[in-house]
Design a protein around this motif. Structure first.
Motif, PDB file in Angstrom:
ATOM      1  N   THR A   1       0.813  -1.218   0.000  1.00 41.92           N
ATOM      2  CA  THR A   1       0.000   0.000   0.000  1.00 41.92           C
ATOM      3  C   THR A   1       0.844   1.265   0.000  1.00 41.92           C
ATOM      4  OG1 THR A   1      -0.093   0.063   2.422  1.00 41.92           O
ATOM      5  CG2 THR A   1      -1.842  -1.151   1.279  1.00 41.92           C
ATOM      6  N   ARG A   2       2.118   1.148   0.233  1.00 40.79           N
ATOM      7  CA  ARG A   2       2.972   2.337   0.347  1.00 40.79           C
ATOM      8  C   ARG A   2       4.253   2.133  -0.460  1.00 40.79           C
ATOM      9  NH1 ARG A   2       3.737   6.609   4.053  1.00 40.79           N
ATOM     10  NH2 ARG A   2       1.884   5.847   5.123  1.00 40.79           N
TER      11      ARG A   2
ATOM     12  N   SER B   1      -0.458   5.151  -0.719  1.00 38.69           N
ATOM     13  CA  SER B   1       0.350   6.218  -0.144  1.00 38.69           C
ATOM     14  C   SER B   1       1.732   6.194  -0.776  1.00 38.69           C
ATOM     15  CB  SER B   1       0.467   6.060   1.377  1.00 38.69           C
ATOM     16  OG  SER B   1       0.969   7.235   1.963  1.00 38.69           O
TER      17      SER B   1
ATOM     18  N   ASN C   1       5.516   8.047  -0.404  1.00 39.01           N
ATOM     19  CA  ASN C   1       6.411   8.903   0.380  1.00 39.01           C
ATOM     20  C   ASN C   1       7.584   9.337  -0.486  1.00 39.01           C
ATOM     21  OD1 ASN C   1       7.892   9.999   2.803  1.00 39.01           O
ATOM     22  ND2 ASN C   1       9.304   8.394   2.188  1.00 39.01           N
TER      23      ASN C   1
ATOM     24  N   PRO D   1       1.284  12.411  -0.578  1.00 36.25           N
ATOM     25  CA  PRO D   1       0.619  12.468   0.725  1.00 36.25           C
ATOM     26  C   PRO D   1       1.562  12.338   1.919  1.00 36.25           C
ATOM     27  CG  PRO D   1       0.297  10.321  -0.247  1.00 36.25           C
ATOM     28  CD  PRO D   1       1.013  11.135  -1.281  1.00 36.25           C
ATOM     29  N   HIS D   2       2.830  12.018   1.659  1.00 32.51           N
ATOM     30  CA  HIS D   2       3.799  11.856   2.761  1.00 32.51           C
ATOM     31  C   HIS D   2       5.172  12.279   2.265  1.00 32.51           C
ATOM     32  CE1 HIS D   2       6.232   9.970   5.924  1.00 32.51           C
ATOM     33  NE2 HIS D   2       5.120   9.706   6.595  1.00 32.51           N
TER      34      HIS D   2
ATOM     35  N   ALA E   1       2.743  14.341   6.857  1.00 35.08           N
ATOM     36  CA  ALA E   1       1.739  13.536   6.167  1.00 35.08           C
ATOM     37  C   ALA E   1       0.392  14.234   6.118  1.00 35.08           C
ATOM     38  CB  ALA E   1       1.584  12.188   6.856  1.00 35.08           C
TER      39      ALA E   1
ATOM     40  N   HIS F   1      -2.401   9.312   6.403  1.00 36.57           N
ATOM     41  CA  HIS F   1      -1.257   8.816   5.642  1.00 36.57           C
ATOM     42  C   HIS F   1       0.008   8.680   6.504  1.00 36.57           C
ATOM     43  CE1 HIS F   1      -2.874   8.563   1.556  1.00 36.57           C
ATOM     44  NE2 HIS F   1      -3.611   9.603   1.878  1.00 36.57           N
TER      45      HIS F   1
ATOM     46  N   CYS G   1       2.825   6.878   8.470  1.00 36.22           N
ATOM     47  CA  CYS G   1       3.417   5.579   8.138  1.00 36.22           C
ATOM     48  C   CYS G   1       3.314   4.636   9.334  1.00 36.22           C
ATOM     49  CB  CYS G   1       4.874   5.763   7.720  1.00 36.22           C
ATOM     50  SG  CYS G   1       5.657   4.222   7.234  1.00 36.22           S
TER      51      CYS G   1
END
Length: 276
Positions: free
Chosen positions: A1-2, A41, A43, A71-72, A124, A128, A130
């Motif tokens: 997801t990230r 998400s 980063n 978003p991050h 974030a 969002h 972590c």
């Protein structure tokens, strides 16, 4: 997801100064692709106070990243570590006052873009944060699988840290051997907890400290009284956190809190064998 991208800078001269193998065009392309691919998400790691970097260049970097709408964002000041290439041959870094102005500028830009600073280096949008890193920062356990992976596991004998063989071939041939294992002393447990949990803007609850350490914060960290008196620390009775000034000078706050011993020092060394 990230997905996390080590962009570091959007300017080719600065990337070359850092010894990075990608250029700014590749960084932009990767960021566009990641956002377009639909990851929940994304980063972006961005470094500042780089060799020869000006305030204007730092602003251009953070604005360039924020224009993509990630978003991050993780913002890190370049620090020179011993036993590294920069440690052996330090590059010309911005003067202290310039570095401070750069730090204030990039943090301000991130917050103005709607990102909340929830950890020393992490910003974030809502929902969002972590969760993976939050586990580290709240001194949670994790199992590292892979060559060179680190683990932190809590058990009846205390907190154990293990490292697997970093050599890929040996790792494969010897069934992922653990090459280093040790149990933290009582002082080390408290020190690691504080160094992680106080990175969070919200700090930690007394209940979490009790859960992770097995004793109360007030009894294990007597130096907290001095940090409270100096305005570096806030204790609401339920939660402990760095003050605004303490968050800005977190190293000084930690030095104050860790200036005294914190209790148990017994450390049985055989509790990590289950990882073999």
């Amino acid at each position: 997801t990230r997905l996390s991208l080590g962009v570091q800078s959007l300017q080719d001269p600065l990337l070359r100064a850092l010894g990075r193998v990608h250029d700014a065009a590749e960084a932009r392309s990767a960021l566009e692709s990641a956002l377009r691919a639909g990851f929940a998400s994304v980063n972006v790691d961005l470094m500042y106070a780089l060799p020869g970097q000006s305030l204007a260049e730092a602003r251009a970097d953070i604005r360039g990243v924020l224009a993509f709408g990630p978003p991050h964002v993780s913002l890190y000041e370049l620090t020179i570590e011993p036993h590294t290439a920069f440690g052996h041959s330090p590059p010309p870094l911005p003067k202290e006052e310039t570095a401070a102005a750069i730090e204030e500028a990039v943090q301000g830009e991130a917050q103005a873009a709607g990102l909340t600073r929830y950890e020393v280096s992490a910003y974030a949008r809502t929902d969002h944060d972590c969760r993976h890193n939050l586990n580290y920062w709240t001194f949670g356990d994790y199992l590292g699988l892979g060559a060179g992976a680190h683990s932190k596991l809590s058990g009846e004998h205390g907190v154990m840290r293990c490292v697997r063989d970093p050599d890929v071939r040996r790792y494969m041939e010897n069934d992922a051997p653990v090459v280093s294992r040790r149990t933290l002393t009582g002082d080390e447990e408290v020190a690691e907890f504080l160094m992680n949990a106080l990175r969070l803007r919200a700090g930690f609850t007394h209940a979490l400290f009790q859960e992770r350490i097995g004793d109360s914060f007030r009894s294990r960290v007597p130096a907290a009284a001095g940090a409270l008196a100096n305005g570096l620390l806030v204790d609401t009775g339920e939660r402990v956190m760095a003050s605004t000034r303490g968050f800005r000078y977190l190293d000084s706050l930690l030095a104050t809190l860790l200036a005294q011993p914190h209790g148990r020092t017994d450390c049985p060394m055989d509790a990590c064998h289950a990882l073999d």
